[in-house]
Design a protein around this motif. Sequence first.
Motif, mmCIF file in Angstrom:
data_model
loop_
_atom_site.group_PDB
_atom_site.id
_atom_site.type_symbol
_atom_site.label_atom_id
_atom_site.label_comp_id
_atom_site.label_asym_id
_atom_site.label_seq_id
_atom_site.Cartn_x
_atom_site.Cartn_y
_atom_site.Cartn_z
ATOM 1 N N ASP A 221 0.851 -1.192 0.000
ATOM 2 C CA ASP A 221 0.000 0.000 0.000
ATOM 3 C C ASP A 221 0.885 1.239 0.000
ATOM 4 O O ASP A 221 2.097 1.153 0.206
ATOM 5 N N ASP A 222 0.256 2.408 -0.221
ATOM 6 C CA ASP A 222 1.055 3.623 -0.293
ATOM 7 C C ASP A 222 1.259 4.283 1.075
ATOM 8 O O ASP A 222 2.396 4.476 1.508
ATOM 9 N N VAL A 223 0.168 4.609 1.777
ATOM 10 C CA VAL A 223 0.284 5.357 3.037
ATOM 11 C C VAL A 223 -0.525 4.672 4.138
ATOM 12 O O VAL A 223 -1.664 4.261 3.906
ATOM 13 N N ILE A 224 0.061 4.554 5.316
ATOM 14 C CA ILE A 224 -0.649 4.015 6.471
ATOM 15 C C ILE A 224 -0.947 5.140 7.451
ATOM 16 O O ILE A 224 -0.088 5.973 7.751
ATOM 17 N N THR A 225 -2.202 5.195 7.919
ATOM 18 C CA THR A 225 -2.592 6.176 8.939
ATOM 19 C C THR A 225 -2.847 5.454 10.258
ATOM 20 O O THR A 225 -2.110 5.616 11.221
ATOM 21 N N THR A 226 -3.871 4.627 10.320
ATOM 22 C CA THR A 226 -4.137 3.835 11.525
ATOM 23 C C THR A 226 -3.914 2.347 11.294
ATOM 24 O O THR A 226 -3.906 1.573 12.240
ATOM 25 N N GLY A 227 -3.780 1.950 10.045
ATOM 26 C CA GLY A 227 -3.562 0.543 9.741
ATOM 27 C C GLY A 227 -4.835 -0.279 9.630
ATOM 28 O O GLY A 227 -4.765 -1.495 9.460
ATOM 29 N N THR A 228 -5.995 0.366 9.689
ATOM 30 C CA THR A 228 -7.249 -0.396 9.677
ATOM 31 C C THR A 228 -7.514 -1.072 8.330
ATOM 32 O O THR A 228 -7.973 -2.212 8.288
ATOM 33 N N SER A 229 -7.254 -0.376 7.244
ATOM 34 C CA SER A 229 -7.479 -0.987 5.923
ATOM 35 C C SER A 229 -6.589 -2.205 5.724
ATOM 36 O O SER A 229 -7.043 -3.249 5.231
ATOM 37 N N LEU A 230 -5.334 -2.084 6.129
ATOM 38 C CA LEU A 230 -4.422 -3.217 6.022
ATOM 39 C C LEU A 230 -4.873 -4.373 6.904
ATOM 40 O O LEU A 230 -4.799 -5.536 6.508
#
Length: 253
Positions: A221-230
């Motif tokens: 993925d490109d950018v992680i904010t909270t990691g929820t999508s991952l």
Amino acid sequence: MKNRSLHWLQGLLRHALPSHCTLCENALIDAVSHPLLCDDCAHDLPHAGSECLICQTALSSPLTVPQQLCRNCNEESALSSLTVRFRYKEGIKSIIQRLKFNHRPELISLIASLMQPFFDHRITELTQKYRAPMTLIPMPSDRFRLARRGFNPTLEILKKLCQSSPKSLITFLPNYLHKYAFFIPQSELNRKERLENLNGAFYTKRSLKPLIKGKNILLFDDVITTGTSLEVSARTLINNGANSVHGLLIARA
């Protein structure tokens, strides 16, 4: 004859109008290490620190630093590891935003060149650990973003990275994961609410599900904010039979 004249004209224009650095806009006259980026700006890109990518706790143990997850987050996550190359600020933030929001597809090659050594090193580590090729899957875009941009930046960057990696070490599955559109903006939710909002957001076509059974996955993925999508994506892959899922990202917000 027409094609030869066109190539000659393009070459003349490259010399008359040299490319410029994406960030500082200085002319790229001398050889540089990355396309569309001068060596000074490349050197100044902000590298990721040693904090947990989920809870931001400083990582003191050398055993947890390579995967950039603290032990608590690692135990609770469907991800076996999570690694990131840059901090999402300054130069790299500008490059990613121009690619995603200003329709600058030529920056795909630039980002791939910045990621390639990091990507190759991680692939080597994981293939040595499992003694088997890694299966590479990009995070999908929903159909609204695909319609607006015309392409999935994460998919295109991973495709470019795979072109330079030994085919014996990787299996590339570009269309394995798909994403439903959701209507509550993630930016308005906390981490728990984001997980609930994304529950069921990712899916796989039934005919493709057997392709990852028993496989070790590298989810890009490109950018992680909270990691929820991952996290939700990793759970989907584990539920479909994957042996392990490892995240690799360009930047951490």
